[in-house]
Design a protein around this motif. Sequence first.
Motif, PDB file in Angstrom:
ATOM      1  N   ILE A   1       0.873  -1.180   0.000  1.00 33.14           N
ATOM      2  CA  ILE A   1       0.000   0.000   0.000  1.00 33.14           C
ATOM      3  C   ILE A   1       0.910   1.230   0.000  1.00 33.14           C
ATOM      4  CG2 ILE A   1      -1.677   1.325   1.345  1.00 33.14           C
ATOM      5  CD1 ILE A   1      -2.550  -1.376   2.590  1.00 33.14           C
ATOM      6  N   ARG A   2       0.573   2.212  -0.824  1.00 29.87           N
ATOM      7  CA  ARG A   2       1.353   3.443  -0.865  1.00 29.87           C
ATOM      8  C   ARG A   2       0.426   4.659  -0.921  1.00 29.87           C
ATOM      9  NH1 ARG A   2       5.405   1.454  -5.687  1.00 29.87           N
ATOM     10  NH2 ARG A   2       6.580  -0.091  -4.481  1.00 29.87           N
ATOM     11  N   GLY A   3       0.944   5.770  -0.430  1.00 32.14           N
ATOM     12  CA  GLY A   3       0.255   7.039  -0.581  1.00 32.14           C
ATOM     13  C   GLY A   3      -0.784   7.355   0.467  1.00 32.14           C
ATOM     14  N   ASP A   4      -1.022   6.428   1.424  1.00 31.82           N
ATOM     15  CA  ASP A   4      -2.066   6.694   2.407  1.00 31.82           C
ATOM     16  C   ASP A   4      -1.678   7.851   3.335  1.00 31.82           C
ATOM     17  OD1 ASP A   4      -0.123   4.813   3.110  1.00 31.82           O
ATOM     18  OD2 ASP A   4      -1.334   3.979   4.718  1.00 31.82           O
ATOM     19  N   ASN A   5      -0.401   7.959   3.677  1.00 30.81           N
ATOM     20  CA  ASN A   5       0.022   9.071   4.532  1.00 30.81           C
ATOM     21  C   ASN A   5      -0.119  10.411   3.808  1.00 30.81           C
ATOM     22  OD1 ASN A   5       0.682   7.404   6.695  1.00 30.81           O
ATOM     23  ND2 ASN A   5       2.785   7.119   5.993  1.00 30.81           N
ATOM     24  N   GLN A   6       0.215  10.436   2.524  1.00 29.97           N
ATOM     25  CA  GLN A   6       0.055  11.663   1.753  1.00 29.97           C
ATOM     26  C   GLN A   6      -1.424  12.018   1.618  1.00 29.97           C
ATOM     27  OE1 GLN A   6       2.017   9.086   1.090  1.00 29.97           O
ATOM     28  NE2 GLN A   6       3.706   9.615  -0.318  1.00 29.97           N
TER      29      GLN A   6
ATOM     30  N   GLU B   1     -10.022  11.291   7.575  1.00 33.26           N
ATOM     31  CA  GLU B   1      -9.588   9.937   7.943  1.00 33.26           C
ATOM     32  C   GLU B   1      -9.253   9.123   6.704  1.00 33.26           C
ATOM     33  OE1 GLU B   1     -11.062   6.114  10.670  1.00 33.26           O
ATOM     34  OE2 GLU B   1     -12.508   7.661  10.096  1.00 33.26           O
ATOM     35  N   VAL B   2      -8.178   8.356   6.793  1.00 35.15           N
ATOM     36  CA  VAL B   2      -7.853   7.316   5.811  1.00 35.15           C
ATOM     37  C   VAL B   2      -7.730   6.026   6.598  1.00 35.15           C
ATOM     38  CG1 VAL B   2      -6.192   6.454   4.124  1.00 35.15           C
ATOM     39  CG2 VAL B   2      -6.639   8.922   4.290  1.00 35.15           C
ATOM     40  N   LYS B   3      -8.569   5.065   6.281  1.00 32.56           N
ATOM     41  CA  LYS B   3      -8.645   3.835   7.082  1.00 32.56           C
ATOM     42  C   LYS B   3      -8.414   2.619   6.194  1.00 32.56           C
ATOM     43  CE  LYS B   3     -10.248   1.081  10.495  1.00 32.56           C
ATOM     44  NZ  LYS B   3      -9.641   0.947  11.826  1.00 32.56           N
ATOM     45  N   TRP B   4      -7.525   1.723   6.652  1.00 27.62           N
ATOM     46  CA  TRP B   4      -7.326   0.436   5.990  1.00 27.62           C
ATOM     47  C   TRP B   4      -7.843  -0.673   6.891  1.00 27.62           C
ATOM     48  CZ3 TRP B   4      -6.073  -0.142   1.046  1.00 27.62           C
ATOM     49  CH2 TRP B   4      -5.416   0.906   0.393  1.00 27.62           C
TER      50      TRP B   4
ATOM     51  N   VAL C   1      -7.852  10.203  -2.929  1.00 27.70           N
ATOM     52  CA  VAL C   1      -7.929   8.840  -3.471  1.00 27.70           C
ATOM     53  C   VAL C   1      -6.894   8.644  -4.574  1.00 27.70           C
ATOM     54  CG1 VAL C   1      -9.391   7.226  -4.753  1.00 27.70           C
ATOM     55  CG2 VAL C   1     -10.343   8.494  -2.814  1.00 27.70           C
ATOM     56  N   ASP C   2      -6.671   9.681  -5.376  1.00 28.01           N
ATOM     57  CA  ASP C   2      -5.688   9.580  -6.464  1.00 28.01           C
ATOM     58  C   ASP C   2      -4.266   9.377  -5.951  1.00 28.01           C
ATOM     59  OD1 ASP C   2      -7.629   9.848  -8.378  1.00 28.01           O
ATOM     60  OD2 ASP C   2      -7.293  11.990  -8.717  1.00 28.01           O
ATOM     61  N   LEU C   3      -4.008   9.768  -4.717  1.00 29.18           N
ATOM     62  CA  LEU C   3      -2.675   9.597  -4.138  1.00 29.18           C
ATOM     63  C   LEU C   3      -2.423   8.181  -3.626  1.00 29.18           C
ATOM     64  CD1 LEU C   3      -2.444  12.923  -2.095  1.00 29.18           C
ATOM     65  CD2 LEU C   3      -1.062  12.326  -4.101  1.00 29.18           C
ATOM     66  N   ILE C   4      -3.499   7.399  -3.467  1.00 25.09           N
ATOM     67  CA  ILE C   4      -3.383   6.068  -2.880  1.00 25.09           C
ATOM     68  C   ILE C   4      -3.208   5.022  -3.971  1.00 25.09           C
ATOM     69  CG2 ILE C   4      -4.598   4.299  -1.530  1.00 25.09           C
ATOM     70  CD1 ILE C   4      -6.026   6.580  -0.065  1.00 25.09           C
ATOM     71  N   ASP C   5      -2.304   4.093  -3.732  1.00 25.24           N
ATOM     72  CA  ASP C   5      -2.076   3.015  -4.692  1.00 25.24           C
ATOM     73  C   ASP C   5      -1.798   1.733  -3.921  1.00 25.24           C
ATOM     74  OD1 ASP C   5      -1.780   1.696  -7.070  1.00 25.24           O
ATOM     75  OD2 ASP C   5       0.266   2.403  -7.454  1.00 25.24           O
ATOM     76  N   CYS C   6      -2.126   0.625  -4.526  1.00 21.21           N
ATOM     77  CA  CYS C   6      -1.805  -0.672  -3.925  1.00 21.21           C
ATOM     78  C   CYS C   6      -1.598  -1.686  -5.042  1.00 21.21           C
ATOM     79  CB  CYS C   6      -2.902  -1.132  -2.960  1.00 21.21           C
ATOM     80  SG  CYS C   6      -4.490  -1.491  -3.736  1.00 21.21           S
TER      81      CYS C   6
END
Length: 411
Positions: A340-345, A354-357, A396-401
């Motif tokens: 998972i990448r980009g969740d902190n950004q 909130e960003v929750k996994w 959402v565009d910043l998040i990747d997995c």
Amino acid sequence: MAQRALILVEGHNGIGLLYVKAAQRLGLHPITLSADPARYDYLAAERREVIRIDTDNLDSLIRECSRLHATYDIAGITGFSGEDESACVTAGKLCRHFELPGPNPPSIERCCDKFSQRQLLTEAGVPVPAYRVAANAREVESAAAQIGLPVILKPAEGSGSVGVRLCRTADELAEHATRLLGGQRISESPPRILVEEFAQGPYYCAEIMGDEVIGIYAGEFGPQPHFVFREFTLPAQLTKDEHKRIADVSLSCLRALGLNWGPTNIEFRWTKHGPIVIEVNPRLGGAPGPQLIQLAYGIDQITEHIKLVIGDESNLRRRRSHTAAARFLVPDRDGTLDWIRGDNQAAAVSGVSEVKWYIEPKTPIVRKGDYRDWIGYVIATSPSLSQTEAILQRAVDLIDCSITPFPALGE
């Protein structure tokens, strides 16, 4: 003086921790009673008091609560729903036994049976989709022929869209009926299938406390034939007349079902005939519904619910008027989550709350076509709808997995 305790029957991975923290802010000691505490990650992580017990055995629960009463002042009891509302019913029965505030257990039980719920709503003149109940494949086929394809097939008991599917053809109907009748049991009772008209139109959901409509949000689904939510927006973009019509039908549902205490969550489709009731849930909606209500209106539903549970007066006055929205993160394939990448950004974007996994890397993913497909969500808020949507999309565009498909058989 004995410490005041709040008894929680079972837990909830979406909002359970919010209840625990809200109880503590109110000066209460939360105690969870669960048949399988390991199901709820937050209990171990937060080192909360948990008692393993058969929560389907009312007598055992009464004995345990009586034992706890020797140490604590039990201020209130409430329960959560998972794939059914049984814990809510049980909590209501415990409240009756110990003469504590709570919902009417028979009313909750009637709601848990979707067929009985439909009957009561129909008798009261509440608009619902055409429906039939079926116990075998022949009855499913007959019901669908009477209603007309496409139809929705769903278990008569359950929640979270588990086992719910749109069937457009006779083959799809037979296939899903076989699946539901062949072992996807929600309870130990003989399987019953609800066959429903496919009510087409925008989705709305009313959040209610007592007999007051707190808010109405809009929802969007992923691809059919399943009904996996992709986004919630609060408030829904409704005219005053549309809002009033949904609110009026909501209150009719409460009267028809005898729900006049605590939280209720009512789902609608706005069809060419106006608002049609899809389902009445005798409980608080799961995450991120309560978070959206708090961000948009400044109302902490969970704290206000606990106040009712312990006999205090709730305060549902709106303190702000913002727009809040949540986007669910849903995988597009089965496989193993690599990274998972980009969740902190994304979390650092102004307006993101909130960003929750729900899962971690190296977790296998097998999509089921219901709420269990969610692997996370992002929530954003601002004073306007357009700004909130822009913030949400940017995050959402910043998040990747990365998901690596499972090896094919024989590889």
